[in-house]
Design a protein around this motif. Structure first.
Motif, PDB file in Angstrom:
ATOM      1  N   ASN A 179       0.845  -1.189   0.000  1.00 20.70           N
ATOM      2  CA  ASN A 179       0.000   0.000   0.000  1.00 20.70           C
ATOM      3  C   ASN A 179       0.884   1.244   0.000  1.00 20.70           C
ATOM      4  O   ASN A 179       2.076   1.182   0.294  1.00 20.70           O
ATOM      5  CB  ASN A 179      -0.973   0.005   1.188  1.00 20.70           C
ATOM      6  N   PHE A 180       0.289   2.376  -0.323  1.00 17.47           N
ATOM      7  CA  PHE A 180       1.057   3.599  -0.566  1.00 17.47           C
ATOM      8  C   PHE A 180       1.933   3.996   0.617  1.00 17.47           C
ATOM      9  O   PHE A 180       3.129   4.286   0.459  1.00 17.47           O
ATOM     10  CB  PHE A 180       0.099   4.746  -0.902  1.00 17.47           C
ATOM     11  N   ASN A 181       1.376   4.001   1.826  1.00 16.45           N
ATOM     12  CA  ASN A 181       2.128   4.451   2.996  1.00 16.45           C
ATOM     13  C   ASN A 181       3.308   3.542   3.309  1.00 16.45           C
ATOM     14  O   ASN A 181       4.418   4.012   3.601  1.00 16.45           O
ATOM     15  CB  ASN A 181       1.206   4.539   4.216  1.00 16.45           C
ATOM     16  N   ARG A 182       3.083   2.237   3.226  1.00 14.36           N
ATOM     17  CA  ARG A 182       4.181   1.301   3.496  1.00 14.36           C
ATOM     18  C   ARG A 182       5.243   1.401   2.411  1.00 14.36           C
ATOM     19  O   ARG A 182       6.436   1.310   2.694  1.00 14.36           O
ATOM     20  CB  ARG A 182       3.628  -0.121   3.581  1.00 14.36           C
ATOM     21  N   GLN A 183       4.805   1.580   1.182  1.00 10.18           N
ATOM     22  CA  GLN A 183       5.732   1.718   0.060  1.00 10.18           C
ATOM     23  C   GLN A 183       6.644   2.922   0.264  1.00 10.18           C
ATOM     24  O   GLN A 183       7.867   2.834   0.052  1.00 10.18           O
ATOM     25  CB  GLN A 183       4.927   1.863  -1.231  1.00 10.18           C
ATOM     26  N   LYS A 184       6.064   4.041   0.670  1.00  7.77           N
ATOM     27  CA  LYS A 184       6.853   5.246   0.915  1.00  7.77           C
ATOM     28  C   LYS A 184       7.858   5.027   2.039  1.00  7.77           C
ATOM     29  O   LYS A 184       9.005   5.497   1.961  1.00  7.77           O
ATOM     30  CB  LYS A 184       5.930   6.418   1.258  1.00  7.77           C
ATOM     31  N   ARG A 185       7.452   4.306   3.079  1.00  5.51           N
ATOM     32  CA  ARG A 185       8.364   4.039   4.198  1.00  5.51           C
ATOM     33  C   ARG A 185       9.527   3.164   3.739  1.00  5.51           C
ATOM     34  O   ARG A 185      10.686   3.391   4.130  1.00  5.51           O
ATOM     35  CB  ARG A 185       7.609   3.376   5.353  1.00  5.51           C
ATOM     36  N   ILE A 186       9.228   2.169   2.920  1.00  8.03           N
ATOM     37  CA  ILE A 186      10.271   1.273   2.434  1.00  8.03           C
ATOM     38  C   ILE A 186      11.264   2.035   1.552  1.00  8.03           C
ATOM     39  O   ILE A 186      12.486   1.876   1.685  1.00  8.03           O
ATOM     40  CB  ILE A 186       9.662   0.093   1.648  1.00  8.03           C
ATOM     41  N   PRO A 223      17.692   3.829   1.338  1.00  5.42           N
ATOM     42  CA  PRO A 223      18.959   4.558   1.436  1.00  5.42           C
ATOM     43  C   PRO A 223      19.597   4.475   2.826  1.00  5.42           C
ATOM     44  O   PRO A 223      20.829   4.414   2.944  1.00  5.42           O
ATOM     45  CB  PRO A 223      18.563   6.009   1.104  1.00  5.42           C
ATOM     46  N   ILE A 224      18.773   4.460   3.863  1.00  9.89           N
ATOM     47  CA  ILE A 224      19.300   4.342   5.222  1.00  9.89           C
ATOM     48  C   ILE A 224      19.911   2.961   5.435  1.00  9.89           C
ATOM     49  O   ILE A 224      20.979   2.818   6.047  1.00  9.89           O
ATOM     50  CB  ILE A 224      18.192   4.600   6.261  1.00  9.89           C
ATOM     51  N   LEU A 225      19.232   1.927   4.926  1.00 14.26           N
ATOM     52  CA  LEU A 225      19.769   0.570   4.997  1.00 14.26           C
ATOM     53  C   LEU A 225      21.117   0.492   4.293  1.00 14.26           C
ATOM     54  O   LEU A 225      22.070  -0.109   4.810  1.00 14.26           O
ATOM     55  CB  LEU A 225      18.780  -0.416   4.364  1.00 14.26           C
ATOM     56  N   MET A 226      21.211   1.113   3.129  1.00 15.64           N
ATOM     57  CA  MET A 226      22.462   1.080   2.373  1.00 15.64           C
ATOM     58  C   MET A 226      23.562   1.855   3.082  1.00 15.64           C
ATOM     59  O   MET A 226      24.737   1.473   3.045  1.00 15.64           O
ATOM     60  CB  MET A 226      22.232   1.626   0.961  1.00 15.64           C
ATOM     61  N   LEU A 227      23.199   2.941   3.748  1.00 16.04           N
ATOM     62  CA  LEU A 227      24.170   3.683   4.545  1.00 16.04           C
ATOM     63  C   LEU A 227      24.712   2.804   5.673  1.00 16.04           C
ATOM     64  O   LEU A 227      25.918   2.787   5.941  1.00 16.04           O
ATOM     65  CB  LEU A 227      23.525   4.941   5.114  1.00 16.04           C
ATOM     66  N   CYS A 228      23.818   2.051   6.312  1.00 15.82           N
ATOM     67  CA  CYS A 228      24.237   1.126   7.375  1.00 15.82           C
ATOM     68  C   CYS A 228      25.141   0.026   6.811  1.00 15.82           C
ATOM     69  O   CYS A 228      26.119  -0.377   7.452  1.00 15.82           O
ATOM     70  CB  CYS A 228      23.013   0.516   8.052  1.00 15.82           C
ATOM     71  N   MET A 229      24.810  -0.480   5.632  1.00 16.34           N
ATOM     72  CA  MET A 229      25.652  -1.485   4.977  1.00 16.34           C
ATOM     73  C   MET A 229      27.057  -0.939   4.727  1.00 16.34           C
ATOM     74  O   MET A 229      28.065  -1.607   4.974  1.00 16.34           O
ATOM     75  CB  MET A 229      25.021  -1.925   3.658  1.00 16.34           C
ATOM     76  N   GLU A 264      15.274  11.147  -1.477  1.00 14.19           N
ATOM     77  CA  GLU A 264      14.224  10.841  -0.503  1.00 14.19           C
ATOM     78  C   GLU A 264      14.018  11.948   0.521  1.00 14.19           C
ATOM     79  O   GLU A 264      12.885  12.177   0.966  1.00 14.19           O
ATOM     80  CB  GLU A 264      14.561   9.535   0.241  1.00 14.19           C
ATOM     81  N   TYR A 265      15.082  12.641   0.918  1.00 11.12           N
ATOM     82  CA  TYR A 265      14.975  13.506   2.093  1.00 11.12           C
ATOM     83  C   TYR A 265      15.054  15.000   1.803  1.00 11.12           C
ATOM     84  O   TYR A 265      14.818  15.801   2.704  1.00 11.12           O
ATOM     85  CB  TYR A 265      16.026  13.097   3.126  1.00 11.12           C
TER      86      TYR A 265
END
Length: 255
Positions: free
Chosen positions: A46-53, A58-64, A99-100
């Motif tokens: 759904n739209f809201n979950r998609q936007k959160r993902i 990018p944050i996940l990739m920064l952590c990686m 994104e930000y």
């Protein structure tokens, strides 16, 4: 598994695997399969979950990236050449900015870069990897490289399929302007430090760049490199346009 947590300088030569060999082809196939599944799942949220993902990728990739750097520091193998300045690595900054940053013009600009530059660059990197020379299959840096480039495909493709990016060849000057600004900086940095970000100091072995260097020399291959980049960008725009037209015609026929 003896070499899983080893960097290339601590691995005996000859433990890597050849480009276009069975291991490489299988690795790329698995990466693209997982990438396709992730894109499919994102498209069906759904739209809201998609936007959160999408904001979370990018944050996940920064952590990686930070985990990789901490690992390399812990084994005393971190160096300037591991900075995220490659054409694929800068995707993390482009994704975060897209994104930000709140302004729509910025989202459009960085979204276009994500899809037209980072996406095809990551596909090419999977086809012509430079890490397989040094690393065996079961090695952190090898697996990380596939995961990293896979995520660099997931994000822009998910943006495009869900209508957050609308690429147009009329905006190709955005790509040229971006590369025209950043490439000279990378070239100067490479010459000063001996690094090879953007592959402008020397070509990657067993790649189209090394083929061009074989008859154009170095730095002559950079001319062919520029032509290749422009060609790839045009192909992305052209294929996206054709796919859009085919999909539109299919929808019209259903109606």
């Amino acid at each position: 598994m003896d070499y899983f947590w080893k960097q290339q300088d601590d691995i005996p030569s000859g433990l890597g695997y050849p480009v276009f060999g069975s291991v490489h082809i299988l690795s790329v196939g698995v990466t693209l399969l997982i990438t396709g599944v992730l894109v499919y799942l994102i498209c069906h949220m759904n739209f809201n979950r998609q936007k959160r993902i999408l904001k979370g990728i990018p944050i996940l990739m920064l952590c990686m990236e930070l985990f990789k750097d901490i690992f390399l520091i812990s084994i005393h193998r971190f160096g300037l050449w591991y900075l995220p300045f490659h054409i694929c690595s800068i995707g993390i900054f482009i994704f975060i900015l897209r994104e930000y940053i709140p302004w729509q013009w910025a989202k459009d600009f960085f979204g276009e870069l994500s899809y037209v530059l980072i996406f095809p660059g990551s596909v090419i990197a999977l086809i012509f990897p430079d890490w397989t020379i040094y690393y065996p299959v079961m090695n952190f840096m090898n697996l990380y490289s596939y995961m990293w480039h896979g995520m660099l495909i997931v994000y822009p493709v998910a943006l495009r399929l869900n209508g957050y990016v609308h690429p147009s060849a009329r905006r190709m000057y955005w790509i040229i302007l971006f590369l025209g600004c950043i490439t000279p900086l990378m070239y100067a940095f490479d010459k000063i430090t001996g690094c090879n970000f953007f592959f402008v100091n020397f070509p990657v072995p067993n790649s189209p760049l090394s083929f061009m260097a074989s008859f154009m020399g170095n730095p002559g291959y950079l001319i062919g490199y520029a032509v290749l980049v422009i060609t790839v960008v045009l192909l992305v725009y052209g294929m996206d346009y054709l796919c859009s037209k085919i999909i539109s015609k299919g929808r019209i026929k259903k109606l």
